[in-house]
Design an enzyme around this catalytic site. Structure first.
Site, short mmCIF file in Angstrom:
data_model
loop_
_atom_site.label_atom_id
_atom_site.label_comp_id
_atom_site.label_asym_id
_atom_site.label_seq_id
_atom_site.Cartn_x
_atom_site.Cartn_y
_atom_site.Cartn_z
N GLY A 1 0.81 -1.22 0.00
CA GLY A 1 0.00 0.00 0.00
C GLY A 1 0.84 1.27 0.00
N THR A 2 1.87 1.29 0.81
CA THR A 2 2.70 2.49 0.92
C THR A 2 3.33 2.84 -0.42
OG1 THR A 2 3.12 1.99 3.24
CG2 THR A 2 4.64 3.53 2.17
N ASN B 1 -8.73 3.47 7.77
CA ASN B 1 -8.13 2.38 8.53
C ASN B 1 -8.36 2.49 10.04
OD1 ASN B 1 -6.31 4.57 7.55
ND2 ASN B 1 -4.99 3.79 9.17
N GLN C 1 -7.84 -0.62 2.75
CA GLN C 1 -8.77 -1.23 3.72
C GLN C 1 -10.01 -1.80 3.05
OE1 GLN C 1 -8.49 -1.84 6.99
NE2 GLN C 1 -6.45 -0.94 7.12
N SER D 1 -3.22 -3.70 -0.91
CA SER D 1 -2.12 -4.39 -0.25
C SER D 1 -2.58 -5.77 0.21
CB SER D 1 -1.67 -3.56 0.95
OG SER D 1 -0.65 -4.24 1.65
N HIS E 1 -1.50 -8.00 2.43
CA HIS E 1 -1.54 -8.47 3.82
C HIS E 1 -2.76 -7.97 4.59
CE1 HIS E 1 -0.07 -4.97 6.34
NE2 HIS E 1 0.36 -4.55 5.17
N THR F 1 13.29 -7.37 -10.03
CA THR F 1 12.81 -8.75 -10.22
C THR F 1 11.52 -8.94 -9.44
OG1 THR F 1 15.07 -9.48 -10.49
CG2 THR F 1 13.45 -11.18 -9.93
N CYS G 1 0.14 2.72 13.21
CA CYS G 1 1.32 3.50 12.84
C CYS G 1 1.56 4.61 13.84
CB CYS G 1 1.15 4.12 11.46
SG CYS G 1 0.38 3.00 10.31
C1 LIG Z 1 -2.06 -0.52 5.80
C2 LIG Z 1 -2.44 0.66 5.00
C3 LIG Z 1 -1.53 1.24 4.10
C4 LIG Z 1 -0.11 0.75 3.97
O1 LIG Z 1 -0.05 -0.50 3.34
P1 LIG Z 1 1.29 -1.38 3.46
O2 LIG Z 1 1.07 -2.50 2.51
O3 LIG Z 1 1.36 -1.84 4.87
O4 LIG Z 1 2.42 -0.51 3.06
C5 LIG Z 1 -1.95 2.30 3.34
N1 LIG Z 1 -3.21 2.79 3.44
C6 LIG Z 1 -4.11 2.25 4.29
C7 LIG Z 1 -5.49 2.80 4.34
C8 LIG Z 1 -3.75 1.17 5.11
O5 LIG Z 1 -4.65 0.65 5.94
#
Ligand SMILES: *Cc1c(COP(=O)(O)O)cnc(C)c1O
Length: 380
Positions: free
Chosen positions: A69-70, A149, A177, A197, A199, A235, A323
């Site tokens: 996500g970041t 989030n 989210q 993202s 995870h 890669t 965070c």
């Molecule tokens: C967790 C989150 C991110 C960051 O995602 P990562 O994969 O952990 O870098 C960005 N935006 C929102 C809304 C999130 O909940």
């Protein structure tokens, strides 16, 4: 252990791990290789791209794999500013975005980009009328998250997308989210770029994607090899991408049922906390919220203290945003919804996932009532 921090990360589903394993030990070839071992990796990437595109009504070549996500948020914002600089230098976003968007905006401000941070109402909603008024002739990008989030509020994405489309402004949404939890109609909502993202929906950490619609011009993020059509060199994380695909398939197969189940657990937890604990309030919108999100504030209590006491009872939760923990500043999201600092400090986020049961929810409600009573007695 009772895990109620699914907005921070989720357990990688065993079938996802299973799908990934051969790509470490058997099909480890570089997708760029011209030998057969490489083409198995290449095919896996193609399949994953098709699967993900299918969930968004998009084309496979509109999906770019990233590290999560970041990275997707950074790429979308920085590359849009670079590609559209000739047309203007103004972005509209909201005050409740994830730090991946907010800190990127702060960086862009230092580069000469002007940023309007929209206020939200007491439930955390962006007002489309306010958004219209914030748009200037030099606005090149609107970035508003799909769902928050911390407080779980789901934004009026379709209306925001329509406003952007009518004015020919690019629209990015941080859907980290929402993707895998809610159905998303990228074209219908006029979304030009979308971050996700793995995870956050049962996939592995360190992998995600950025959807970039055909209309949007996009600059390279990582310079190097020709991976991701030359836009994101390096890669490919083949096993991670295969795991993300497996998590996507799983999430879409169970989406409706999972959302219904989590909504029942969520509403039960909210109802019990509000009924059984004095001086507590719910943060976020009562109904336009993520199925698994509970965010409450307890007057006269430090969120950190509650977290430590919950941890002693093997309950994992979060205060404000994960965070933000480690700093004692009240969360920017709770400040933006107008919560007094003392209440913001006493906030707790409990995010429900597929493994949670009604029994766990009842245990947590009882434990919290006891903990809050104890803390308040000690203070007085
Ligand atoms: C967790 C989150 C991110 C960051 O995602 P990562 O994969 O952990 O870098 C960005 N935006 C929102 C809304 C999130 O909940």
């Amino acid at each position: 252990m009772i895990y109620l921090d699914h907005a921070a990360t989720t357990r990688t589903a065993p079938e996802v791990v299973e799908a990934m394993l051969p790509y470490f030990t058997e099909y480890y070839g570089n997708a760029g290789g011209i030998y057969r071992l490489g083409s198995e990796s290449k095919r896996a990437l193609m399949r994953a791209r098709e699967t993900i595109a299918g969930t968004l009504g998009a084309e496979p070549n509109e999906i770019y794999f990233t590290s999560g996500g970041t990275e997707s948020d950074n790429w979308a914002l920085k590359a849009a500013c670079e590609a559209y600089r000739g047309r203007g230098g103004h972005i509209v976003t909201s005050k409740i975005e994830h730090h991946a968007v907010l800190r990127t905006c702060e960086y862009l401000e230092k580069q000469g980009i002007a940023v309007t941070y929209l206020d939200v109402d007491a439930d955390g909603l962006v007002d489309p009328e306010r958004l219209k008024r914030a748009i200037r002739p030099d606005t090149i990008l609107i970035s508003v998250m799909y769902a928050n989030n911390e407080i779980g509020t789901i934004q009026p994405i379709r209306e925001i997308g329509e406003i952007a489309a009518e004015r020919g402004i690019l629209f990015h949404t941080d859907a980290v989210q929402a993707y895998g939890q809610l159905p998303i109609d990228a074209a219908g909502c006029h979304i030009d770029m979308l971050s996700a993202s793995a995870h956050k929906f049962g996939g592995p950490k360190g992998v995600g994607f950025l959807y970039v619609g055909r209309k949007a011009k996009l600059r390279s993020f990582m310079h190097g090899g020709q991976q991701e059509r030359g836009r994101r060199a390096g890669t490919e994380n083949v096993a991670g991408i295969v795991g993300m695909e497996a998590a996507v398939q799983r999430a879409y197969r169970t989406m409706e049922e999972k959302a219904e189940r989590e909504t029942v657990l969520r509403d039960r937890l909210i109802e019990r906390l509000l009924r059984e604990i004095p001086d507590v309030r719910l943060n976020g919108h009562p109904t336009k919220r993520l199925p698994g999100n509970v965010n409450v504030s307890f007057a006269g209590v430090e969120g950190e203290t509650v977290l430590i006491m919950l941890d002693m009872e093997s309950i994992c939760a979060s205060s404000g945003s994960a965070c933000a923990s480690g700093s004692l500043d009240p969360s920017h999201v709770l400040r933006a919804v107008g919560l007094a600092p003392e209440l913001a400090k006493g906030s707790l986020r409990l995010t429900i996932g597929e493994e949670n049961t009604m029994e766990e929810i009842d245990t947590v409600a009882e434990t919290l009532a006891r903990i809050i009573r104890k803390i308040r007695e000690t203070v007085i």
